[in-house]
Design a protein around this motif. Structure first.
Motif, PDB file in Angstrom:
ATOM      1  N   LYS A 173       0.840  -1.188   0.000  1.00  0.00           N
ATOM      2  CA  LYS A 173       0.000   0.000   0.000  1.00  0.00           C
ATOM      3  C   LYS A 173       0.877   1.240   0.000  1.00  0.00           C
ATOM      4  O   LYS A 173       1.770   1.385   0.832  1.00  0.00           O
ATOM      5  CB  LYS A 173      -0.910   0.011   1.225  1.00  0.00           C
ATOM      6  CG  LYS A 173      -1.835   1.221   1.300  1.00  0.00           C
ATOM      7  CD  LYS A 173      -2.682   1.169   2.556  1.00  0.00           C
ATOM      8  CE  LYS A 173      -3.589   2.385   2.662  1.00  0.00           C
ATOM      9  NZ  LYS A 173      -4.389   2.382   3.909  1.00  0.00           N
ATOM     10  N   GLY A 174       0.627   2.136  -0.946  1.00  0.00           N
ATOM     11  CA  GLY A 174       1.417   3.350  -1.021  1.00  0.00           C
ATOM     12  C   GLY A 174       1.095   4.325   0.102  1.00  0.00           C
ATOM     13  O   GLY A 174      -0.057   4.472   0.499  1.00  0.00           O
ATOM     14  N   GLU A 175       2.135   4.967   0.624  1.00  0.00           N
ATOM     15  CA  GLU A 175       1.971   5.999   1.640  1.00  0.00           C
ATOM     16  C   GLU A 175       2.668   7.266   1.154  1.00  0.00           C
ATOM     17  O   GLU A 175       3.425   7.240   0.188  1.00  0.00           O
ATOM     18  CB  GLU A 175       2.601   5.542   2.959  1.00  0.00           C
ATOM     19  CG  GLU A 175       2.037   4.242   3.507  1.00  0.00           C
ATOM     20  CD  GLU A 175       2.727   3.815   4.788  1.00  0.00           C
ATOM     21  OE1 GLU A 175       3.507   4.625   5.350  1.00  0.00           O
ATOM     22  OE2 GLU A 175       2.505   2.680   5.228  1.00  0.00           O
ATOM     23  N   TRP A 176       2.421   8.367   1.847  1.00  0.00           N
ATOM     24  CA  TRP A 176       3.067   9.614   1.443  1.00  0.00           C
ATOM     25  C   TRP A 176       4.574   9.517   1.697  1.00  0.00           C
ATOM     26  O   TRP A 176       5.026   8.885   2.651  1.00  0.00           O
ATOM     27  CB  TRP A 176       2.447  10.813   2.168  1.00  0.00           C
ATOM     28  CG  TRP A 176       2.793  10.938   3.618  1.00  0.00           C
ATOM     29  CD1 TRP A 176       2.267  10.230   4.655  1.00  0.00           C
ATOM     30  CD2 TRP A 176       3.747  11.832   4.202  1.00  0.00           C
ATOM     31  NE1 TRP A 176       2.830  10.630   5.843  1.00  0.00           N
ATOM     32  CE2 TRP A 176       3.746  11.612   5.597  1.00  0.00           C
ATOM     33  CE3 TRP A 176       4.600  12.809   3.693  1.00  0.00           C
ATOM     34  CZ2 TRP A 176       4.550  12.320   6.477  1.00  0.00           C
ATOM     35  CZ3 TRP A 176       5.412  13.514   4.568  1.00  0.00           C
ATOM     36  CH2 TRP A 176       5.380  13.265   5.933  1.00  0.00           C
ATOM     37  N   ARG A 177       5.341  10.128   0.818  1.00  0.00           N
ATOM     38  CA  ARG A 177       6.789  10.090   0.942  1.00  0.00           C
ATOM     39  C   ARG A 177       7.242  10.964   2.110  1.00  0.00           C
ATOM     40  O   ARG A 177       6.732  12.056   2.313  1.00  0.00           O
ATOM     41  CB  ARG A 177       7.437  10.543  -0.371  1.00  0.00           C
ATOM     42  CG  ARG A 177       7.170   9.591  -1.524  1.00  0.00           C
ATOM     43  CD  ARG A 177       7.728  10.099  -2.836  1.00  0.00           C
ATOM     44  NE  ARG A 177       7.041  11.280  -3.309  1.00  0.00           N
ATOM     45  CZ  ARG A 177       7.350  11.938  -4.441  1.00  0.00           C
ATOM     46  NH1 ARG A 177       8.361  11.513  -5.188  1.00  0.00           N
ATOM     47  NH2 ARG A 177       6.678  13.001  -4.799  1.00  0.00           N
ATOM     48  N   GLN A 178       8.205  10.468   2.837  1.00  0.00           N
ATOM     49  CA  GLN A 178       8.622  11.115   4.087  1.00  0.00           C
ATOM     50  C   GLN A 178       9.201  12.509   3.837  1.00  0.00           C
ATOM     51  O   GLN A 178      10.143  12.677   3.066  1.00  0.00           O
ATOM     52  CB  GLN A 178       9.679  10.243   4.777  1.00  0.00           C
ATOM     53  CG  GLN A 178      10.092  10.730   6.146  1.00  0.00           C
ATOM     54  CD  GLN A 178      11.002   9.742   6.842  1.00  0.00           C
ATOM     55  OE1 GLN A 178      10.807   8.528   6.728  1.00  0.00           O
ATOM     56  NE2 GLN A 178      11.986  10.235   7.560  1.00  0.00           N
ATOM     57  N   ASN A 179       8.609  13.494   4.501  1.00  0.00           N
ATOM     58  CA  ASN A 179       9.067  14.891   4.428  1.00  0.00           C
ATOM     59  C   ASN A 179       9.102  15.448   3.010  1.00  0.00           C
ATOM     60  O   ASN A 179       9.935  16.298   2.678  1.00  0.00           O
ATOM     61  CB  ASN A 179      10.452  15.041   5.069  1.00  0.00           C
ATOM     62  CG  ASN A 179      10.450  14.737   6.547  1.00  0.00           C
ATOM     63  OD1 ASN A 179       9.432  14.905   7.222  1.00  0.00           O
ATOM     64  ND2 ASN A 179      11.569  14.267   7.065  1.00  0.00           N
ATOM     65  N   VAL A 180       8.193  14.977   2.157  1.00  0.00           N
ATOM     66  CA  VAL A 180       8.070  15.503   0.795  1.00  0.00           C
ATOM     67  C   VAL A 180       6.815  16.365   0.716  1.00  0.00           C
ATOM     68  O   VAL A 180       5.709  15.888   0.964  1.00  0.00           O
ATOM     69  CB  VAL A 180       7.997  14.380  -0.250  1.00  0.00           C
ATOM     70  CG1 VAL A 180       7.759  14.956  -1.653  1.00  0.00           C
ATOM     71  CG2 VAL A 180       9.291  13.569  -0.240  1.00  0.00           C
ATOM     72  N   ALA A 181       7.018  17.623   0.398  1.00  0.00           N
ATOM     73  CA  ALA A 181       5.908  18.574   0.357  1.00  0.00           C
ATOM     74  C   ALA A 181       5.259  18.626  -1.019  1.00  0.00           C
ATOM     75  O   ALA A 181       5.868  18.250  -2.026  1.00  0.00           O
ATOM     76  CB  ALA A 181       6.407  19.966   0.732  1.00  0.00           C
TER      77      ALA A 181
END
Length: 227
Positions: A173-181
């Motif tokens: 499952k895809g999650e948001w990339r760490q500290n990527v705005a």
């Protein structure tokens, strides 16, 4: 499946007409690649040290003026090239930068940059060892590349196929990339979308270096289910 074959599966989305269709296709391509990378083998360093991937993030950027952009990506004409054309990395190249180590799969004919960042990993003989999990992506430098190898000898890095046990129903499952705005394009350049502290929602925003940014909606980060 060999690492090169996993990377060759990626076809890019240059020929897909709309941004939504591009992003939907990338979500699916990255998900399938992530399953092979997280559960299909490991890096073998100098014939003895195993590095298992536990957490990876994908990046994709088209260099054409009207192409899909990923402004956070380092190896682009806009960022590292300072507006000038820079060479494309060959398939499977390791790219070291301030955030860690990328494995690249760019395409000079289709004019896109693509890579995955090793965000989390562990060293050992077992594919599953959450206690050994290392979330510091820059630690890959020492574990993979700084081996005390003498001058005149290259470091041997191999991808070894090893089908690993996984849950039958597991789908990465895809999650948001760490500290990527998330970015916006204004006055001829891309800028991070910064927000104030009012009504902070951790599902939509994150704090970094004293600022609050809106999270990038591209969920291109994949982890093993047990970390």
């Amino acid at each position: 499946m060999q690492m090169i074959d996993i990377l060759k599966q990626f076809k890019g989305v240059v020929d897909i007409p709309t941004e939504k269709e591009k992003l939907d296709s990338l979500d699916e391509q990255f998900r399938l690649m992530a399953k092979e990378l997280l559960y299909g083998g490991y890096f073998l360093i100098e014939g003895e040290k195993r590095i298992y991937l536990d957490n990876i993030e994908f990046y994709y950027h088209e260099e054409m003026a009207d192409g899909l952009k990923d402004p956070i990506m380092y190896h682009t004409n806009e960022n590292e090239g300072k507006g000038k054309d820079i060479p494309y990395f060959e398939l499977g190249r390791l790219n070291l930068h301030v955030s860690g180590v990328d494995v690249t799969f760019e395409n000079p004919d289709k004019h896109y940059r693509a890579s995955f960042l090793i965000r989390g990993f562990h060293i050992g003989c077992s594919a599953y060892d959450p206690h050994a999990y290392d979330s510091h992506s820059t630690h890959v430098y020492s574990e993979m590349l700084y081996m005390g190898v003498p001058l005149g000898k290259s470091i041997e890095i191999k991808w070894v196929n090893e089908k690993q046990p996984e849950k039958d129903t597991y789908i990465p499952k895809g999650e948001w990339r760490q500290n990527v705005a998330e970015y916006e394009y204004k006055e001829g350049k891309y800028s991070k979308i910064e927000c104030n502290e009012k009504n902070f929602d951790s599902d939509k925003y994150f704090r970094y270096s004293g600022h609050v940014f809106k999270k990038c909606p591209r969920k291109w980060r994949f982890k093993k289910y047990d970390i």
